[in-house]
Scaffold this active site. Structure first.
Site, PDB file in Angstrom:
ATOM      1  N   GLU A   1       0.831  -1.213   0.000  1.00 12.82           N
ATOM      2  CA  GLU A   1       0.000   0.000   0.000  1.00 12.82           C
ATOM      3  C   GLU A   1       0.860   1.255   0.000  1.00 12.82           C
ATOM      4  OE1 GLU A   1      -2.491  -1.130   3.307  1.00 12.82           O
ATOM      5  OE2 GLU A   1      -1.015  -0.335   4.707  1.00 12.82           O
ATOM      6  N   PRO A   2       1.479   1.527  -1.135  1.00 11.70           N
ATOM      7  CA  PRO A   2       2.352   2.700  -1.216  1.00 11.70           C
ATOM      8  C   PRO A   2       1.576   3.998  -1.440  1.00 11.70           C
ATOM      9  CG  PRO A   2       2.296   1.574  -3.321  1.00 11.70           C
ATOM     10  CD  PRO A   2       1.419   0.769  -2.396  1.00 11.70           C
ATOM     11  N   GLY A   3       2.017   5.054  -0.786  1.00 13.08           N
ATOM     12  CA  GLY A   3       1.477   6.378  -1.060  1.00 13.08           C
ATOM     13  C   GLY A   3       2.587   7.203  -1.697  1.00 13.08           C
TER      14      GLY A   3
ATOM     15  N   CYS B   1       2.252  34.402   8.718  1.00  7.82           N
ATOM     16  CA  CYS B   1       2.782  35.022   9.930  1.00  7.82           C
ATOM     17  C   CYS B   1       3.072  33.955  10.965  1.00  7.82           C
ATOM     18  CB  CYS B   1       1.826  36.084  10.435  1.00  7.82           C
ATOM     19  SG  CYS B   1       1.917  37.513   9.374  1.00  7.82           S
TER      20      CYS B   1
HETATM   21  C1  LIG Z   1       0.261   6.268   5.349  1.00 17.20           C
HETATM   22  C2  LIG Z   1       0.057   4.836   5.179  1.00 17.20           C
HETATM   23  C3  LIG Z   1       0.607   4.169   4.078  1.00 17.20           C
HETATM   24  C4  LIG Z   1       1.463   4.839   3.048  1.00 17.20           C
HETATM   25  O1  LIG Z   1       2.738   5.172   3.484  1.00 17.20           O
HETATM   26  P1  LIG Z   1       3.801   5.792   2.456  1.00 17.20           P
HETATM   27  O2  LIG Z   1       5.023   6.016   3.241  1.00 17.20           O
HETATM   28  O3  LIG Z   1       3.218   7.035   1.904  1.00 17.20           O
HETATM   29  O4  LIG Z   1       3.985   4.803   1.349  1.00 17.20           O
HETATM   30  C5  LIG Z   1       0.326   2.825   3.965  1.00 17.20           C
HETATM   31  N1  LIG Z   1      -0.443   2.174   4.858  1.00 17.20           N
HETATM   32  C6  LIG Z   1      -0.993   2.791   5.923  1.00 17.20           C
HETATM   33  C7  LIG Z   1      -1.847   2.035   6.855  1.00 17.20           C
HETATM   34  C8  LIG Z   1      -0.750   4.136   6.122  1.00 17.20           C
HETATM   35  O5  LIG Z   1      -1.286   4.740   7.199  1.00 17.20           O
END
Ligand SMILES: *Cc1c(COP(=O)(O)O)cnc(C)c1O
Length: 402
Positions: free
Chosen positions: A259-261, A328
């Protein structure tokens, strides 16, 4: 692809977020390919990195699922066209009511709290649940983004497995998934290896699994000399371990989730700002831009490094600047950094602006949030318009005082 940032700022103004869909696609395909040796490998985009509905739709088109952390993210995901079973919901510290809403929506759910596990079990809904385990491994770029260690508020401790088992026995709860997520910006392969080991050890204890969720934490480079998570190497490193598990359980068709973001989004994004004014003090040359931590908080919140290029004067002499915002409050983007000579009116481009930038923006100082543009097939699409005064006043009630 060479992006004409000047054209975009002329058309849409500043401050402006720009995302390159090609880059998102490249990263998605790279990850998909690296782990292609697992038949049921699936990527679920962690959408808190960037929740623009057009970004979600683009990832859906690529074949991604969605990782969400709030019921609102679940709802945006459904609106974007994801099927409930393509959405995985991994909240922390939310109420039982919110989890019931997620059950009603029909999405996959990872719980990370014994109390909630017990309460959901006692509801006797028969709804299968995943559990988020804290592996007790310190991984992550810094303390703020490390979530798998002993002091972390996330997950159920690896050492509480006997308690989980009791809850399952007492309530009849069905466990369909095991999840771990240990932080962000992990570069140590050994950490991933340890996580995999713990994850699979736990997975072996459950007979009804449908998925194993490896979480994320993949590091992207922020500057040229920077390290990153080498996915091919990681895939190679984990191959034996994963292959043995998945072959042994091949009849069960267990899926492997990542689950990459940040990995998918960070490098696709650029943040364009205009230099309002140059201010020379006794010690420093400040370049003050038309933004601040209201739009881009990572440098202040995480001390994160973002490359800043002066795209209006790319061949200018290198001089030292402290780039700050117009809020500010101390909103310093970088300190005393060599940048091609900056003049008032120049456009600066911040890199790695695709993840955790717009999604963390606020209305502080009553400034409007920036517009967002997505580049796709050589065209630019406005995917969020710049705000106006009405947006700021929208939910306020005016009371008349006599
Ligand atoms: C934030 C999060 C991710 C993604 O993390 P990244 O560092 O952006 O890849 C994956 N799984 C869970 C549960 C998260 O909270």
């Amino acid at each position: 692809m060479k992006i004409n940032f000047h054209k975009l700022t002329k058309k849409y103004g500043t401050p402006l977020y720009v995302y390159n869909a090609n880059k998102i696609e490249d990263k998605y395909k790279l990850m998909k390919k690296s782990f292609s040796y697992i038949k049921n490998f699936k990527i679920n985009y962690a959408c808190k990195a960037n929740t623009n509905i057009s970004i979600l739709k683009f990832l859906k088109k690529l074949g991604s699922g969605l990782d969400t952390v709030s019921i609102q993210e679940v709802e945006i995901g459904l609106k974007a066209g994801f099927k409930p079973k393509e959405i995985i919901y991994t909240p922390n510290g939310v109420s039982l009511e919110e989890i019931k809403k997620a059950i009603k929506a029909g999405v996959l759910i990872n719980l990370d709290n014994l109390s909630l596990l017990e309460q959901i079990g006692n509801e006797k809904t028969n709804y299968p649940i995943g559990i988020r385990i804290t592996p007790h491994i310190m991984g992550g770029g810094n303390k703020k983004i490390s979530v798998g260690h002993i002091d972390s508020k996330f997950g159920i401790s690896y050492y509480q497995l006997p308690h989980i088992k009791k809850i399952i026995k007492n309530t009849g709860l069905k466990i369909e998934g095991i999840h771990m997520h240990t932080g962000s910006d992990i570069i140590d392969m050994g950490v991933f290896f340890q996580i995999a080991e713990r994850l699979l050890n736990v997975a072996n204890l459950f007979k009804t699994l449908k998925y194993i969720d490896f979480g994320s934490g993949f590091k992207v480079p922020y500057k040229q000399s920077d390290s990153k998570t080498d996915l091919d190497l990681l895939a190679f490193f984990l191959k034996k371990k994963l292959s043995i598990f998945f072959e042994k359980n091949s009849s069960k068709k267990i899926k492997l989730f990542f689950e990459p973001g940040k990995f998918l989004m960070s490098e696709s994004g650029f943040f364009l700002v205009k230099v309002n004014v140059i201010k020379q003090t006794t010690s420093t040359v400040f370049a003050c831009v038309d933004s601040g931590f209201n739009h881009f908080i990572r440098p202040m919140f995480y001390d994160s490094y973002h490359q800043i290029d002066n795209i209006s004067n790319p061949l200018g002499k290198l001089r030292f600047y402290t780039v700050v915002g117009y809020i500010c409050e101390s909103d310093t983007f970088c300190v005393n950094r060599p940048i091609n000579e900056i003049r008032e009116g120049d456009i600066l481009c911040f890199r790695n602006a695709g993840a955790y930038c717009f999604s963390m923006s606020s209305h502080y100082n009553s400034r409007y949030k920036p517009a967002e543009v997505l580049l796709y097939k050589k065209k630019d699409f406005l995917i969020r318009k710049r705000e106006n005064m009405q947006d700021l006043l929208n939910n306020m009630f005016e009371i008349e005082f006599n």
